[in-house]
Design an enzyme around this catalytic site. Structure first.
Site, PDB file in Angstrom:
ATOM      1  N   PRO A   1       0.850  -1.201   0.000  1.00 52.03           N
ATOM      2  CA  PRO A   1       0.000   0.000   0.000  1.00 52.03           C
ATOM      3  C   PRO A   1       0.884   1.248   0.000  1.00 52.03           C
ATOM      4  CG  PRO A   1       0.065  -0.979   2.185  1.00 52.03           C
ATOM      5  CD  PRO A   1       0.807  -1.914   1.281  1.00 52.03           C
TER       6      PRO A   1
ATOM      7  N   ASP B   1       5.893   3.114   1.737  1.00 53.69           N
ATOM      8  CA  ASP B   1       5.111   1.932   2.104  1.00 53.69           C
ATOM      9  C   ASP B   1       4.317   2.295   3.351  1.00 53.69           C
ATOM     10  OD1 ASP B   1       4.140  -0.475   3.044  1.00 53.69           O
ATOM     11  OD2 ASP B   1       6.018  -1.575   2.763  1.00 53.69           O
ATOM     12  N   HIS B   2       2.984   2.383   3.216  1.00 53.57           N
ATOM     13  CA  HIS B   2       2.146   2.854   4.324  1.00 53.57           C
ATOM     14  C   HIS B   2       2.157   1.880   5.499  1.00 53.57           C
ATOM     15  CE1 HIS B   2      -0.460   5.490   6.281  1.00 53.57           C
ATOM     16  NE2 HIS B   2      -1.366   5.709   5.343  1.00 53.57           N
ATOM     17  N   ARG B   3       2.593   0.653   5.285  1.00 53.39           N
ATOM     18  CA  ARG B   3       2.687  -0.292   6.396  1.00 53.39           C
ATOM     19  C   ARG B   3       3.821   0.087   7.344  1.00 53.39           C
ATOM     20  NH1 ARG B   3       3.536  -5.688   3.094  1.00 53.39           N
ATOM     21  NH2 ARG B   3       5.142  -4.280   2.283  1.00 53.39           N
ATOM     22  N   ALA B   4       4.860   0.772   6.790  1.00 52.88           N
ATOM     23  CA  ALA B   4       6.027   1.130   7.598  1.00 52.88           C
ATOM     24  C   ALA B   4       6.039   2.596   7.993  1.00 52.88           C
ATOM     25  CB  ALA B   4       7.313   0.789   6.826  1.00 52.88           C
TER      26      ALA B   4
END
Length: 442
Positions: free
Chosen positions: A235, A414-417
């Protein structure tokens, strides 16, 4: 018997193409000697022999492709080598060379002959597509000069050969209805155009308007696979800001003037951006990170080292060599490293160490006049910076309208990080460094 297997020469490599062998069958090989050159998805690399012995069998000739771990040659092997088992994915030349036996001793009388076209076409380094086209057009590939790596025959070589043959045939066989000595219109058009679309065999004409298919280069194929995986599984979002780089441009001019006076290499704006990015990453370690899936659950890796990858477009595809510890290098050191990596990338001589370990990437299209673009995150990195061209634009400074130098910067993450606030703070620090460039060179 010592088996030599296709090595893994990069983290994304799945198979390699042998461009050349540095030793011949029957020759003595010593440990540490360069044995062959392998074309991976990123570069052409030399591979050394790990043990000494006599090269008795080559299972994958120059131009052949093998998957990682597949046996490609044998040292100190038996005279007859019978290898029935092949790893999954074995292709082309390896299959043809799995059963090897010494040639029978010559006896009295003439030596037997073999059909030249099939054997020579198989032995000549060429892609499977070129071999198929050569068979369809009845071309002996030993008569075609290859311009690919290691003398490999590529499609444009075959097309040029067919065009020359068509021109020669037209001049040798004039129209029987008259004394004309020039090629027929279709043949003359073929000769004038050079390499074009291969026509249908036996049709008598060559259609140059159709599409021409080219095999996808290993580097571009891997890039496509990785970016498809990135956009499908990561994402991503982007944040953009514009930096007033008027002082940065002036500082670079002064630096280059001083370096020229000292007979030293100058620095580029990209070198300054790479250095500034490294300093911003040091200040915001949450961006210098990777989101990694583990069997016990995902983890967030915060990298202690700041290793900045620099995207380099080459004629072989896009590669991203890495400037290790970029935050610890002076601007001149960044310039020397980037220049050396770019030269090695164009020559396909990058080492494994020069392509691994990146924690962040800088992609600069400003030199091509692009003012703004969004780059795709290169996993497992959590962020990538897209750098636009410097442009002159009107600005209000101290209540007055003036002309300043501006540069657009876009960070994709990276929106997860990394969340939006973290990406914005990183970009804010980067803009501040570029607008106060003495902090970059200090």
């Amino acid at each position: 018997m010592i088996e030599i297997r296709m090595p893994r020469l990069s983290d994304t490599m799945e198979e390699g193409t042998i461009t050349s062998w540095a030793a011949e069958v029957g020759s003595q090989v010593t440990a540490g000697q360069v044995l062959l050159e392998v074309e991976t998805d990123k570069a052409v690399m030399e591979q050394e022999a790990f043990e000494s012995g006599t090269l008795t069998h080559v299972l994958v000739p120059a131009g052949g492709t093998a998957r990682i771990g597949e046996v490609i040659a044998v040292l100190d092997g038996p005279e007859v080598l019978d290898r029935q088992e092949q790893p999954a994915g074995a292709t082309g030349p390896t299959t043809a060379a799995t059963h090897l036996a010494p040639a029978p001793a010559p006896g009295p009388g003439p030596a037997p002959t073999e059909p030249r076209t099939s054997s020579s076409t198989t032995a000549t380094p060429a892609s499977p597509l070129v071999r198929r086209l050569a068979r369809e057009h009845g071309v002996d590939l030993t008569h075609v000069t290859g311009t690919g790596p290691g003398g490999r025959v590529v499609r444009r070589d075959l097309e040029s050969h067919l065009s020359r043959a068509a021109e020669a045939g037209a001049q040798t066989h004039p129209d029987r209805t008259g004394p004309a000595t020039h090629p027929a219109p279709a043949d003359r058009h073929t000769a004038d155009q050079g390499a074009g679309h291969l026509g249908t065999a036996g049709s008598g004409t060559t259609d140059l308007r159709g599409p021409v298919e080219h095999p996808v280069a290993p580097a571009r194929r891997v890039t496509a696979e990785r970016l498809t995986a990135s956009t499908s599984t990561v994402p991503q979002f982007s944040v953009t800001a514009t930096a007033d780089v008027t002082e940065l441009v002036r500082l670079r001019t002064r630096l280059c003037d001083g370096l020229r006076d000292g007979d030293r290499a100058t620095v580029s704006l990209n070198d300054l951006v790479v250095r500034a990015s490294a300093l911003a990453l040091r200040a915001h370690p949450e961006v210098n990170a990777s989101y990694v899936d583990r069997p016990g659950g995902p983890v967030l890796q915060l990298h202690a080292r700041v290793n900045v990858g620099v995207a380099v477009a080459t004629e072989h595809g896009l590669v991203v060599p890495v400037v290790h510890d970029a935050d610890r290098l002076a601007v001149s050191g960044v310039h020397e490293t980037v220049a050396s990596l770019a030269a090695a990338a164009h020559e396909r001589r990058l080492s494994v160490e020069q392509m691994q370990g990146g924690t962040f990437t800088v992609s600069n299209l400003g030199m091509l006049g692009v003012e703004h673009f969004r780059a795709i995150v290169n996993p497992p990195e959590a962020a990538i910076l897209a750098v636009g061209a410097v442009r002159r634009e009107a600005a209000v400074l101290d209540g007055e309208v003036t002309v300043r130098d501006a540069m657009t910067l876009t960070v994709s993450v990276d929106h997860r990080a990394v969340d939006g606030a973290g990406a914005a703070r990183f970009l804010q620090t980067l803009v501040r460094l570029l607008e106060h460039p003495w902090a970059v060179v200090a």
